[in-house]
Design an enzyme around this catalytic site. Structure first.
Site, PDB file in Angstrom:
ATOM      1  N   LYS A 190       6.171  35.369 -28.516  1.00  0.00           N
ATOM      2  CA  LYS A 190       5.903  34.188 -27.683  1.00  0.00           C
ATOM      3  C   LYS A 190       6.127  32.936 -28.517  1.00  0.00           C
ATOM      4  O   LYS A 190       5.340  32.605 -29.392  1.00  0.00           O
ATOM      5  CB  LYS A 190       4.460  34.221 -27.182  1.00  0.00           C
ATOM      6  CG  LYS A 190       4.289  33.636 -25.839  1.00  0.00           C
ATOM      7  CD  LYS A 190       3.808  32.269 -25.601  1.00  0.00           C
ATOM      8  CE  LYS A 190       2.997  31.406 -26.422  1.00  0.00           C
ATOM      9  NZ  LYS A 190       3.505  30.022 -26.376  1.00  0.00           N
ATOM     10  N   GLY A 242      -0.837  29.946 -36.013  1.00  0.00           N
ATOM     11  CA  GLY A 242      -1.164  28.739 -35.254  1.00  0.00           C
ATOM     12  C   GLY A 242      -2.464  28.147 -35.743  1.00  0.00           C
ATOM     13  O   GLY A 242      -2.860  28.358 -36.894  1.00  0.00           O
ATOM     14  N   SER A 243      -3.148  27.443 -34.867  1.00  0.00           N
ATOM     15  CA  SER A 243      -4.340  26.714 -35.285  1.00  0.00           C
ATOM     16  C   SER A 243      -5.530  27.650 -35.460  1.00  0.00           C
ATOM     17  O   SER A 243      -5.606  28.713 -34.832  1.00  0.00           O
ATOM     18  CB  SER A 243      -4.675  25.647 -34.244  1.00  0.00           C
ATOM     19  OG  SER A 243      -4.919  26.276 -33.018  1.00  0.00           O
ATOM     20  N   THR A 244      -6.473  27.220 -36.280  1.00  0.00           N
ATOM     21  CA  THR A 244      -7.679  28.017 -36.516  1.00  0.00           C
ATOM     22  C   THR A 244      -8.473  28.165 -35.221  1.00  0.00           C
ATOM     23  O   THR A 244      -9.029  29.234 -34.941  1.00  0.00           O
ATOM     24  CB  THR A 244      -8.507  27.370 -37.640  1.00  0.00           C
ATOM     25  OG1 THR A 244      -7.708  27.409 -38.835  1.00  0.00           O
ATOM     26  CG2 THR A 244      -9.807  28.101 -37.891  1.00  0.00           C
ATOM     27  N   GLY A 247      -6.844  30.825 -33.187  1.00  0.00           N
ATOM     28  CA  GLY A 247      -7.019  32.082 -33.920  1.00  0.00           C
ATOM     29  C   GLY A 247      -8.413  32.656 -33.690  1.00  0.00           C
ATOM     30  O   GLY A 247      -8.584  33.867 -33.486  1.00  0.00           O
ATOM     31  N   GLU A 264      -2.502  33.857 -39.242  1.00  0.00           N
ATOM     32  CA  GLU A 264      -1.998  32.871 -40.216  1.00  0.00           C
ATOM     33  C   GLU A 264      -2.361  31.519 -39.632  1.00  0.00           C
ATOM     34  O   GLU A 264      -1.740  31.077 -38.659  1.00  0.00           O
ATOM     35  CB  GLU A 264      -0.476  32.967 -40.342  1.00  0.00           C
ATOM     36  CG  GLU A 264       0.033  34.297 -40.834  1.00  0.00           C
ATOM     37  CD  GLU A 264       0.039  34.392 -42.351  1.00  0.00           C
ATOM     38  OE1 GLU A 264      -0.320  33.410 -43.016  1.00  0.00           O
ATOM     39  OE2 GLU A 264       0.388  35.465 -42.855  1.00  0.00           O
ATOM     40  N   CYS A 298       1.787  24.183 -42.455  1.00  0.00           N
ATOM     41  CA  CYS A 298       0.434  24.727 -42.604  1.00  0.00           C
ATOM     42  C   CYS A 298      -0.059  24.608 -44.043  1.00  0.00           C
ATOM     43  O   CYS A 298      -1.236  24.394 -44.278  1.00  0.00           O
ATOM     44  CB  CYS A 298       0.421  26.177 -42.155  1.00  0.00           C
ATOM     45  SG  CYS A 298       1.765  27.117 -42.892  1.00  0.00           S
ATOM     46  N   GLU A 395      -7.310  19.132 -40.947  1.00  0.00           N
ATOM     47  CA  GLU A 395      -5.854  19.230 -41.041  1.00  0.00           C
ATOM     48  C   GLU A 395      -5.236  18.152 -40.145  1.00  0.00           C
ATOM     49  O   GLU A 395      -5.494  18.120 -38.947  1.00  0.00           O
ATOM     50  CB  GLU A 395      -5.431  20.619 -40.563  1.00  0.00           C
ATOM     51  CG  GLU A 395      -3.964  20.881 -40.686  1.00  0.00           C
ATOM     52  CD  GLU A 395      -3.590  22.285 -40.200  1.00  0.00           C
ATOM     53  OE1 GLU A 395      -4.102  22.713 -39.154  1.00  0.00           O
ATOM     54  OE2 GLU A 395      -2.772  22.928 -40.872  1.00  0.00           O
TER      55      GLU A 395
HETATM   56  P1  NAD Z   1      -1.670  26.381 -31.586  1.00  0.00           P
HETATM   57  O1  NAD Z   1      -2.729  27.292 -32.079  1.00  0.00           O
HETATM   58  O2  NAD Z   1      -2.022  25.357 -30.596  1.00  0.00           O
HETATM   59  O3  NAD Z   1      -0.483  27.229 -30.913  1.00  0.00           O
HETATM   60  C1  NAD Z   1       0.159  28.284 -31.600  1.00  0.00           C
HETATM   61  C2  NAD Z   1       0.717  29.242 -30.576  1.00  0.00           C
HETATM   62  O4  NAD Z   1      -0.362  29.860 -29.863  1.00  0.00           O
HETATM   63  C3  NAD Z   1       1.600  28.600 -29.516  1.00  0.00           C
HETATM   64  O5  NAD Z   1       2.674  29.474 -29.228  1.00  0.00           O
HETATM   65  C4  NAD Z   1       0.657  28.479 -28.318  1.00  0.00           C
HETATM   66  O6  NAD Z   1       1.332  28.476 -27.089  1.00  0.00           O
HETATM   67  C5  NAD Z   1      -0.181  29.734 -28.468  1.00  0.00           C
HETATM   68  N1  NAD Z   1      -1.503  29.674 -27.862  1.00  0.00           N
HETATM   69  C6  NAD Z   1      -2.237  28.571 -27.540  1.00  0.00           C
HETATM   70  N2  NAD Z   1      -3.428  28.938 -26.999  1.00  0.00           N
HETATM   71  C7  NAD Z   1      -3.444  30.297 -26.989  1.00  0.00           C
HETATM   72  C8  NAD Z   1      -4.407  31.271 -26.578  1.00  0.00           C
HETATM   73  N3  NAD Z   1      -5.596  30.922 -26.073  1.00  0.00           N
HETATM   74  N4  NAD Z   1      -4.113  32.580 -26.725  1.00  0.00           N
HETATM   75  C9  NAD Z   1      -2.926  32.956 -27.274  1.00  0.00           C
HETATM   76  N5  NAD Z   1      -1.973  32.091 -27.656  1.00  0.00           N
HETATM   77  C10 NAD Z   1      -2.228  30.772 -27.535  1.00  0.00           C
HETATM   78  O7  NAD Z   1      -1.024  25.775 -32.887  1.00  0.00           O
HETATM   79  P2  NAD Z   1       0.171  24.742 -32.987  1.00  0.00           P
HETATM   80  O8  NAD Z   1      -0.350  23.397 -32.686  1.00  0.00           O
HETATM   81  O9  NAD Z   1       1.346  25.233 -32.207  1.00  0.00           O
HETATM   82  O10 NAD Z   1       0.569  24.890 -34.520  1.00  0.00           O
HETATM   83  C11 NAD Z   1      -0.027  24.179 -35.507  1.00  0.00           C
HETATM   84  C12 NAD Z   1      -1.012  25.034 -36.256  1.00  0.00           C
HETATM   85  O11 NAD Z   1      -0.371  26.216 -36.775  1.00  0.00           O
HETATM   86  C13 NAD Z   1      -1.558  24.328 -37.465  1.00  0.00           C
HETATM   87  O12 NAD Z   1      -2.942  24.496 -37.529  1.00  0.00           O
HETATM   88  C14 NAD Z   1      -0.873  25.029 -38.641  1.00  0.00           C
HETATM   89  O13 NAD Z   1      -1.553  24.933 -39.827  1.00  0.00           O
HETATM   90  C15 NAD Z   1      -0.736  26.405 -38.135  1.00  0.00           C
HETATM   91  N6  NAD Z   1       0.320  27.125 -38.863  1.00  0.00           N
HETATM   92  C16 NAD Z   1      -0.052  28.103 -39.754  1.00  0.00           C
HETATM   93  C17 NAD Z   1       0.913  28.776 -40.483  1.00  0.00           C
HETATM   94  C18 NAD Z   1       0.522  29.843 -41.472  1.00  0.00           C
HETATM   95  O14 NAD Z   1       1.385  30.615 -41.872  1.00  0.00           O
HETATM   96  N7  NAD Z   1      -0.716  29.915 -41.890  1.00  0.00           N
HETATM   97  C19 NAD Z   1       2.269  28.486 -40.306  1.00  0.00           C
HETATM   98  C20 NAD Z   1       2.610  27.486 -39.392  1.00  0.00           C
HETATM   99  C21 NAD Z   1       1.606  26.817 -38.671  1.00  0.00           C
END
Ligand code: NAD
Length: 486
Positions: A190, A242-244, A247, A264, A298, A395
């Site tokens: 996704k 994605g975001s904490t 997660g 991650e 990240c 962040e």
């Molecule tokens: P986000 O958590 O908003 O979204 C990430 C993904 O999750 C998107 O595809 C989104 O559509 C999906 N998503 C959103 N809500 C969901 C839910 N309830 N259930 C399942 N999926 C859902 O994060 P973002 O704003 O897209 O990305 C930025 C964040 O990602 C930052 O916090 C960054 O630090 C982190 N990040 C971490 C790494 C790593 O390797 N640790 C790498 C890149 C980005």
């Protein structure tokens, strides 16, 4: 009489725009299920926007719960045959995908930049070559899996769901898909809502590589699509980047189920400059650490820790270097800092920067002409930051660096570890012994010495604490996609 010296010449760059004439973007993309693009069950298509111009690029289907179920059914049907292939056969498909990414590299780089706003120089030189390198790397592992897990007998998990963010769209897709497929799993990916296009081009590449239908499905959509994937019963593992906050939601949703999980997540990484460091080199590393990809990284070095004795010198050099950053059209090959990925992300950066000013930190933002349309934020430096300020804790995920100081090595370690995150760190020192000592005391998944944001498919990447768990890259990246039989 005024004497012109060479140093008085002001150098400027002529525009060097990359052309988009060669790219093949369709007007509309369906969901990639069972080896083909399909209309979503509820007929929903949403435009994806170029953040540098606010203009739509293409319409993209959003997957709903019925589409997710259809993708899982196709994946389940495909998995036994994929796992039963000879290991070298699976490797051949991964090699083909890697080669096709290389063949279409220029097109992928342009589409990545148009869809996400990152400078073309970065998508061309970092994102796309690294994505190909990940497929090459895991192609090499496909027939050596047991050696990746201490010579144990292993088998694949089955169908895996993979959810990625918008900051490195194709690269994150490669990080997820390559190890999963090498291990004999099939995957449903996704992409993020603001950057689905290169994942959809990757779907075309899977077709070109004649990957069997159902081995890779790509379901663009929003958080609801991701949540539907997480809720699917017939999925063996979810891999989330994605975001904490999200997660945490996913971890709660999967608690008590058989579905495995790796996360991650976010970071607030410390980049530590000791007084014995090569300071000019450190300044380059600081700039790369926080302004690479507009700080949408990240592991960005967003907390800069400078030893007090060299604070003024480093800040002077850094500020001068920041003044030379070129901010603007991401398609220009000379651009250092491109567009912010979305209006929402820009608002988040502005909110946190305002909090930094309100709490009393000293803000400096470089002067530059920003385009009238699109989402932009000029590189910003905060000094006089206290560890309690929001800009030292949260962040920002933008081109904003918060500077703290320290006097001793012990204080540097304590301040660096004073975070709920633990993704990465940088150490700048001429002393190898000091670097080793500090690195082993830091609670961070990756520690760079005299460099920053250096990625390699052979090296493990992942976090401690609220930055998540599980590793991607290298042999460690195989483990989350395998079960040990004996
Ligand atoms: P986000 O958590 O908003 O979204 C990430 C993904 O999750 C998107 O595809 C989104 O559509 C999906 N998503 C959103 N809500 C969901 C839910 N309830 N259930 C399942 N999926 C859902 O994060 P973002 O704003 O897209 O990305 C930025 C964040 O990602 C930052 O916090 C960054 O630090 C982190 N990040 C971490 C790494 C790593 O390797 N640790 C790498 C890149 C980005």
């Amino acid at each position: 009489m005024s004497i012109e010296t060479r140093t008085s010449i002001v150098w400027d760059y002529a525009p060097a725009p990359e052309s988009a004439d060669h790219i093949r973007v369709r007007e509309r993309y369906g969901l990639f299920i069972d080896g083909d693009f399909k209309d979503p069950a509820d007929g929903r298509y949403v435009p994806t926007i170029n953040p540098a111009t606010e203009e739509p690029i293409a319409e993209v289907a959003y997957g709903g719960p019925d589409d997710v179920t259809a993708a899982v059914e196709s994946a389940r049907a495909a998995q036994p045959k994929w796992a039963a292939l000879r290991d070298l056969e699976r490797a051949k498909y991964l090699f083909r995908i890697a080669r096709l990414i290389q063949e279409r590299a220029r097109e992928l780089a342009v589409v990545e930049t148009l869809d996400g706003g990152k400078p073309l120089r970065e998508s061309r030189d970092v994102d796309i070559p690294l994505a190909a390198a990940h497929f090459f790397h895991y192609a090499g592992w496909a027939d050596k899996l047991c050696y990746g897990v201490n010579a144990r007998e292993v088998r694949p998990l089955g169908v895996v769901g993979q959810i990625v963010p918008w900051n490195f769209p194709l690269l994150m897709a490669a990080w997820k898909l390559a190890p999963a497929l090498a291990c004999g799993n099939v995957a449903i990916l996704k992409p993020a809502e603001t950057t689905p296009l290169t994942a959809l081009l990757l779907a075309e590449i899977c077709q070109e590589a004649e990957l069997p239908p159902g081995v890779v499905s790509i379901l663009p959509g929003n958080g609801d699509t991701g949540a539907a994937l997480v809720r699917e019963k017939d999925i063996s593992k979810i891999a989330f980047t994605g975001s904490t906050a999200v997660g945490r939601e996913i971890q709660a949703a999967l608690a008590g189920t058989h579905t495995r999980l790796t996360l991650e997540l976010g970071g607030k990484s410390a980049n530590i400059v000791f007084e014995d460091a090569a300071l000019d080199q450190a300044v380059e590393g600081i700039v790369n650490g926080i302004f690479f990809n507009q700080g949408h990284v990240c592991c960005a070095g967003s907390r800069l820790l400078i030893q007090e004795s060299v604070h003024d010198e480093v800040i002077g050099k850094l500020w001068q270097r920041m003044g030379r950053l070129r901010v603007g059209d991401p398609m220009d090959k000379n651009t250092d800092v491109g567009a912010i990925n979305s209006a929402e992300q820009l608002e988040r950066i502005e909110t946190l920067v305002a909090a930094g000013e309100d709490e009393g930190a000293n803000r400096r933002t470089i002067a530059c002409d920003l385009p009238e349309r699109g989402y932009w934020f000029a590189p910003t430096l905060f000094t006089d930051v206290s560890p309690a300020h929001r800009i030292a804790i949260e962040e920002i995920f933008g081109p904003v660096v918060s500077v703290l100081t320290f006097r001793t090595q012990a204080e540097a370690i304590e301040k660096a570890n004073n975070s709920r995150y633990g993704l990465a760190a940088g150490i700048w020192t001429d002393k190898g012994s000091k670097a080793f000592e500090v690195a082993s005391a830091l609670k961070a998944g990756v520690v760079w010495q005299n460099t920053y944001n250096h990625f390699d498919p052979t090296a493990a990447f992942g976090g401690y604490k609220e930055s998540g768990f599980g590793r991607e890259g290298g042999p460690a990246g195989l483990r989350p996609y395998l079960q040990v039989v004996r």
